[in-house]
Design an enzyme around this catalytic site. Structure first.
Site, PDB file in Angstrom:
ATOM      1  N   TRP A  48       0.861  -1.207   0.000  1.00 32.39           N
ATOM      2  CA  TRP A  48       0.000   0.000   0.000  1.00 32.39           C
ATOM      3  C   TRP A  48       0.886   1.241   0.000  1.00 32.39           C
ATOM      4  O   TRP A  48       2.087   1.141   0.307  1.00 32.39           O
ATOM      5  CB  TRP A  48      -0.924   0.011   1.233  1.00 32.39           C
ATOM      6  CG  TRP A  48      -2.203   0.756   0.961  1.00 32.39           C
ATOM      7  CD1 TRP A  48      -2.568   1.963   1.444  1.00 32.39           C
ATOM      8  CD2 TRP A  48      -3.274   0.314   0.114  1.00 32.39           C
ATOM      9  NE1 TRP A  48      -3.810   2.318   0.946  1.00 32.39           N
ATOM     10  CE2 TRP A  48      -4.257   1.326   0.126  1.00 32.39           C
ATOM     11  CE3 TRP A  48      -3.494  -0.823  -0.675  1.00 32.39           C
ATOM     12  CZ2 TRP A  48      -5.443   1.234  -0.618  1.00 32.39           C
ATOM     13  CZ3 TRP A  48      -4.670  -0.906  -1.400  1.00 32.39           C
ATOM     14  CH2 TRP A  48      -5.627   0.108  -1.368  1.00 32.39           C
ATOM     15  N   GLU A  53      -1.238   8.110  -3.593  1.00 36.03           N
ATOM     16  CA  GLU A  53      -0.543   7.870  -4.853  1.00 36.03           C
ATOM     17  C   GLU A  53       0.853   8.482  -4.921  1.00 36.03           C
ATOM     18  O   GLU A  53       1.763   7.869  -5.458  1.00 36.03           O
ATOM     19  CB  GLU A  53      -1.379   8.437  -6.017  1.00 36.03           C
ATOM     20  CG  GLU A  53      -2.689   7.726  -6.182  1.00 36.03           C
ATOM     21  CD  GLU A  53      -3.584   8.352  -7.242  1.00 36.03           C
ATOM     22  OE1 GLU A  53      -4.388   7.618  -7.818  1.00 36.03           O
ATOM     23  OE2 GLU A  53      -3.476   9.567  -7.471  1.00 36.03           O
TER      24      GLU A  53
HETATM   25  C1  NOJ Z   1      -6.049   2.776  -4.265  1.00 35.55           C
HETATM   26  C2  NOJ Z   1      -6.217   4.115  -3.643  1.00 35.55           C
HETATM   27  O1  NOJ Z   1      -7.188   4.018  -2.669  1.00 35.55           O
HETATM   28  C3  NOJ Z   1      -6.602   5.148  -4.669  1.00 35.55           C
HETATM   29  O2  NOJ Z   1      -6.668   6.408  -4.072  1.00 35.55           O
HETATM   30  C4  NOJ Z   1      -5.589   5.169  -5.745  1.00 35.55           C
HETATM   31  O3  NOJ Z   1      -5.976   6.098  -6.726  1.00 35.55           O
HETATM   32  C5  NOJ Z   1      -5.435   3.796  -6.332  1.00 35.55           C
HETATM   33  N1  NOJ Z   1      -5.095   2.848  -5.310  1.00 35.55           N
HETATM   34  C6  NOJ Z   1      -4.418   3.777  -7.449  1.00 35.55           C
HETATM   35  O4  NOJ Z   1      -3.136   4.026  -6.938  1.00 35.55           O
END
Ligand code: NOJ
Ligand code: NOJ
Length: 538
Positions: A106, A163
């Site tokens: 993440w 991001e």
């Molecule tokens: C999941 C995140 O919650 C979202 O904000 C993001 O745009 C996407 N991943 C792509 O990185």
């Protein structure tokens, strides 16, 4: 409100399996799977609930607030991929709904979370008129989050959209608020030295905050990311740091400040031609999203960002009874009154008042238009047809709706101490995301990071003093406090003039203030770049 409460366990109808006080981001379990608790989302929701409760209209929310506090006290201590309670774990962005760690890949850490949680829990403190209870029940949750912020605010963070890893306006703005408010609370609880150290870092954050304003006339959302920087990040920051007593002060980018209004126009305009549902409208309210380059789940408009625009516009007249149109905000105001010139306009006599309010209503109308009949607010709606997309029943979409409508009704959250702040003359620069702290101006300088290894006695702190004005010209009473990053490492960054010979020493301060033994330390700053000094106490 029901849509929001449905996602909070275990009484919420869509969160019955989760522990008390845990807020899931959305009941959606796939594409996207949002059945997690994000510190950012839940803290903004929690703050919204506390504000609703404070209004006196919803006494039934009291037990929910207690549940939140208890759930966060548990989650703070869960070891996770960002670290444990004392080693960075507070910056973990999300947890499983059962309060266990999420261990998948993440964007971490996200350093807005602890600041937002501290702001929410601090708002609970004003509900209790008894400082002993605050000290025993809330302060143990607030202090670790604020310590995390004061120690690490200048390190790289993922932005609120998870991001971009750099420095981020929203994060800096809420960190500044959290430490400023935390310093006042600490002081009222008799935690004097904590209060001083939070305010020192709040000053540094306020300095750094200025550097996001760019010469093109808007706020650059992130120091990294390689995008235009026009981003809802900045609008969310402005509305979540609104302070009724701060007027239209641009130092804290208040919603009615010239910088925040100029920025709002630039942000909104970036969506006029890219979403088909906006029909290329050259004026008036349009649907907005996170940022124009977005492609996540189709890169569509977001309900909560369109609400946020409305909320900023409603807040314009909530702060003070007049508006000042400056060169910076002229283009914003000319949308409503093409002939307007720089000057001061009272809310009573100005046609601007009704024009701005109905412009705000336009954004709410757009959200209404794309809300399905059952009233459900998902994350996004199609840029082409308007139909709801991505996570259904997104908890913080509802919270943004509630706070926007409260702003329309003139209900303002309590002040947090933004009034009358000035940007300090000397800024401790940001060390993580690039672009140094602004605000100082003037002669060229380099950032010097002082890192001192020293083991202190309980109650002692380490300070720095030296031969140049930036180091307080040997005046030990004004010495610069260092921050301890672990039991024997202390650090601070100071801007020093380039090409200058500098002498300095560290001081321990407790009851008496022994200086290091002679001779003085020294360094000569280079013409540019950054410098790190590693020293050990003598
Ligand atoms: C999941 C995140 O919650 C979202 O904000 C993001 O745009 C996407 N991943 C792509 O990185
Ligand atoms: C993705 C968003 O970008 C992020 O800000 C949010 O925290 C999560 N989704 C959960 O709602």
């Amino acid at each position: 409100m029901d849509g929001m409460l449905a996602n909070i366990g275990p009484s919420g109808s869509k969160a019955q399996s989760v522990p008390a006080g845990v807020v899931v981001a959305s009941p959606s379990k796939n594409n996207p799977d949002y059945f997690y608790t994000w510190t950012r989302d839940l803290s903004l929701v929690f703050k919204c609930v506390v504000d609703k409760y404070s209004s006196g209209q919803y006494p039934e929310l009291q037990s929910l607030i207690q549940d939140f506090v208890q759930a966060e006290a548990v989650i703070q201590k869960v070891p996770n991929p960002s670290g444990n309670f004392a080693s960075g774990g507070l910056g973990e962005p999300k947890f499983n709904a059962d309060e266990t760690a999420f261990i998948g890949a993440w964007g971490r850490p996200q350093r807005d979370g602890p600041a937002l949680r501290a702001i929410a829990v601090i708002s609970c403190a004003s509900l209790l008129n008894d400082s002993a209870t605050v000290l025993n029940t809330l302060w143990p949750i607030i202090e670790p989050d604020l310590d995390y912020v004061q120690n690490d605010w200048n390190l790289t963070t993922f932005d609120l959209w998870e991001e971009v890893s750099s420095s981020s306006f929203f994060t800096t703005a809420v960190q500044h608020r959290a430490l400023r408010q935390g310093a006042a609370l600490a002081k009222s609880l008799g935690q004097t030295s904590v209060a001083i150290s939070y305010s020192t870092q709040a000053d540094n954050l306020l300095c750094f905050l200025q550097s996001y304003w760019n010469l093109k006339g808007y706020i650059t959302a992130n120091t990294g990311g390689g995008r235009s920087g026009k981003d809802a990040n900045t609008v969310l920051a402005s509305i979540h740091t609104f302070d009724i007593f701060a007027g239209c002060d641009s130092v804290t980018f208040q919603p009615c400040s010239d910088k925040a209004l100029a920025n709002l126009k630039v942000y909104v305009d970036s969506f006029r031609s890219i979403y088909r549902i906006n029909n290329n409208a050259s004026s008036g309210a349009v649907a907005t999203g996170r940022y124009a380059e977005d492609s996540y789940m189709g890169g569509n408009p977001w309900y909560l960002t369109t609400f946020a625009v409305a909320q900023q516009l409603y807040a314009v007249w909530n702060a003070q009874g007049y508006l000042t149109v400056s060169d910076i905000s002229l283009a914003f105001f000319r949308q409503f009154m093409p002939s307007v010139t720089a000057g001061t306009y009272p809310s009573s006599s100005s046609t601007l008042t009704s024009a701005i309010t109905s412009h705000a209503d336009g954004y709410v109308a757009i959200v209404d238009k794309y809300t399905p009949l059952n009233g459900g607010l998902s994350e996004q709606h199609s840029r082409d047809t308007g139909v709801p997309l991505s996570a259904v029943d997104l908890t913080w979409s509802y919270a943004f709706g509630l706070t926007a409508l409260d702003a329309k009704a003139g209900k303002t959250p309590e002040s947090w101490g933004a009034s009358g702040l000035t940007v300090p003359a000397v800024c401790a620069p940001d060390n993580g995301g690039g672009s140094g702290g602004g605000g100082g101006g003037g002669a060229p300088s380099v950032s010097v990071k002082f890192i001192e290894t020293v083991t202190v006695d309980p109650g002692e702190s380490i300070y720095l003093v030296g031969s140049v004005p930036q180091l307080m010209q040997w005046n030990a009473n004004n010495a610069i406090p260092l921050i301890s990053t672990n039991s024997n490492t202390w650090k601070v960054s100071v801007s020093l003039p380039t090409n200058t010979h500098v002498e300095y020493k560290y001081i321990r301060k407790a009851n008496n203030a022994p200086w290091e033994s002679d001779p003085n330390m020294q360094l000569t700053t280079p013409a540019d770049g950054t410098v790190t000094e590693h020293d050990t106490w003598r």
